[in-house]
Scaffold this active site. Structure first.
Site, PDB file in Angstrom:
ATOM      1  N   HIS A   1       1.248  -1.186  -0.187  1.00 19.20           N
ATOM      2  CA  HIS A   1       0.741   0.486  -0.093  1.00 19.20           C
ATOM      3  C   HIS A   1       0.725   1.389   0.250  1.00 19.20           C
ATOM      4  O   HIS A   1       0.500   2.020  -0.880  1.00 19.20           O
ATOM      5  CB  HIS A   1      -0.478   0.409   1.317  1.00 19.20           C
ATOM      6  CG  HIS A   1      -1.812  -0.797   1.332  1.00 19.20           C
ATOM      7  ND1 HIS A   1      -2.725  -1.396  -0.770  1.00 19.20           N
ATOM      8  CD2 HIS A   1      -2.353  -1.315   1.855  1.00 19.20           C
ATOM      9  CE1 HIS A   1      -3.690  -1.972   0.646  1.00 19.20           C
ATOM     10  NE2 HIS A   1      -3.087  -3.002   1.937  1.00 19.20           N
TER      11      HIS A   1
ATOM     12  N   HIS B   1      -5.584  -4.005  -3.018  1.00 19.11           N
ATOM     13  CA  HIS B   1      -5.320  -5.548  -2.881  1.00 19.11           C
ATOM     14  C   HIS B   1      -5.562  -6.227  -4.396  1.00 19.11           C
ATOM     15  O   HIS B   1      -6.398  -5.866  -5.192  1.00 19.11           O
ATOM     16  CB  HIS B   1      -7.004  -5.499  -2.429  1.00 19.11           C
ATOM     17  CG  HIS B   1      -6.560  -5.088  -0.707  1.00 19.11           C
ATOM     18  ND1 HIS B   1      -7.901  -4.537  -0.212  1.00 19.11           N
ATOM     19  CD2 HIS B   1      -5.886  -4.948   0.316  1.00 19.11           C
ATOM     20  CE1 HIS B   1      -7.266  -4.345   0.998  1.00 19.11           C
ATOM     21  NE2 HIS B   1      -6.322  -4.280   1.210  1.00 19.11           N
TER      22      HIS B   1
HETATM   23  C1  LIG Z   1      -1.743  -9.802   4.094  1.00 16.60           C
HETATM   24  O1  LIG Z   1      -1.913  -8.342   5.108  1.00 16.60           O
HETATM   25  C2  LIG Z   1      -3.094  -8.099   6.152  1.00 16.60           C
HETATM   26  C3  LIG Z   1      -4.444  -9.016   5.481  1.00 16.60           C
HETATM   27  C4  LIG Z   1      -5.177  -8.085   6.100  1.00 16.60           C
HETATM   28  C5  LIG Z   1      -4.719  -6.411   7.202  1.00 16.60           C
HETATM   29  S1  LIG Z   1      -5.903  -5.656   7.709  1.00 16.60           S
HETATM   30  O2  LIG Z   1      -7.187  -6.506   8.300  1.00 16.60           O
HETATM   31  O3  LIG Z   1      -5.286  -4.769   8.779  1.00 16.60           O
HETATM   32  C6  LIG Z   1      -6.891  -4.711   6.748  1.00 16.60           C
HETATM   33  C7  LIG Z   1      -5.679  -3.527   6.294  1.00 16.60           C
HETATM   34  C8  LIG Z   1      -5.098  -3.737   4.912  1.00 16.60           C
HETATM   35  O4  LIG Z   1      -6.232  -3.810   3.890  1.00 16.60           O
HETATM   36  O5  LIG Z   1      -4.277  -2.550   4.767  1.00 16.60           O
HETATM   37  C9  LIG Z   1      -8.154  -4.238   6.943  1.00 16.60           C
HETATM   38  F1  LIG Z   1      -8.998  -3.632   6.145  1.00 16.60           F
HETATM   39  F2  LIG Z   1      -7.915  -2.998   7.994  1.00 16.60           F
HETATM   40  C10 LIG Z   1      -3.267  -5.828   6.613  1.00 16.60           C
HETATM   41  C11 LIG Z   1      -2.444  -6.878   6.413  1.00 16.60           C
HETATM   42 ZN   LIG Z   2      -4.700  -4.202   2.517  1.00 16.11          ZN
END
Ligand SMILES: COc1ccc(S(=O)(=O)[C@H](CC(=O)O)C(F)F)cc1
Ligand SMILES: [Zn+2]
Ligand SMILES: [Zn+2]
Length: 158
Positions: A120, A126
């Site tokens: 990101h 994604h």
């Molecule tokens: C595999 O790495 C991650 C997957 C999901 C997440 S998260 O569940 O914190 C996600 C944040 C993100 O997609 O970075 C959610 F929207 F908060 C963070 C890192």
């Molecule tokens: Zn993410």
């Protein structure tokens, strides 16, 4: 527009601010460095660590309200978040310190989550490919070494 922005340089700096107490500082340092190297290998980018100055990617562990518009939510839920390329908070990656951060398969694996967050920080969104590092949900069994991140060329991320 849905075009994500990109860094306009190939050397990107990072600085680790507040640490988690779940792991030794040296372990956090090496997991962060390894997570960045995944993207360095998939691109022409290099990452340089700064210790005193503000860097492009400020890495920090914090809980609940921590100075941006996206307070964390305690254990589970949101694990971390990162901002796309840009000045100031752009590129910064924040990790929820109410999670248990590990270097292994217990709790949440810092390397896996950091590799995703730095995607990101580099402007990636994604991927719907469950094998991808940028798949929206955390799965402890995923190891970035065999999940191909996008590759980066002079045309940008592909
Ligand atoms: C595999 O790495 C991650 C997957 C999901 C997440 S998260 O569940 O914190 C996600 C944040 C993100 O997609 O970075 C959610 F929207 F908060 C963070 C890192
Ligand atoms: Zn993410
Ligand atoms: Zn934040």
């Amino acid at each position: 527009n849905n075009r994500v922005n990109r860094w306009n340089k190939n050397v990107i700096t990072y600085n680790i601010g507040r640490y988690t107490s779940d792991l030794p500082h040296s372990t956090v340092d090496s997991l962060i460095e390894s997570a960045l190297s995944v993207w360095a290998r998939a691109s022409t980018l290099t990452f340089v660590r700064l210790r005193t100055q503000r860097a492009d990617i400020m890495v920090e562990f914090s809980t609940f309200e921590h100075g941006d518009a996206y307070p964390f939510d305690g254990s589970k839920g949101t694990l971390a978040h990162a901002f796309g390329p840009g000045e100031g908070i752009g590129g910064d990656a924040h990790f929820d310190d109410d999670e248990t951060w590990t270097a292994g398969s217990k709790g949440f694996n810092l390397y896996l989550v950091a590799a995703h967050e730095f995607g990101h920080s580099l402007g990636l969104r994604h991927s719907q490919n469950p094998e991808s590092l940028m798949y929206p949900t955390y799965k402890s069994s995923r190891s970035p070494k065999n999940s191909q991140p996008y590759y980066y060329s002079r045309h940008g991320w592909n």
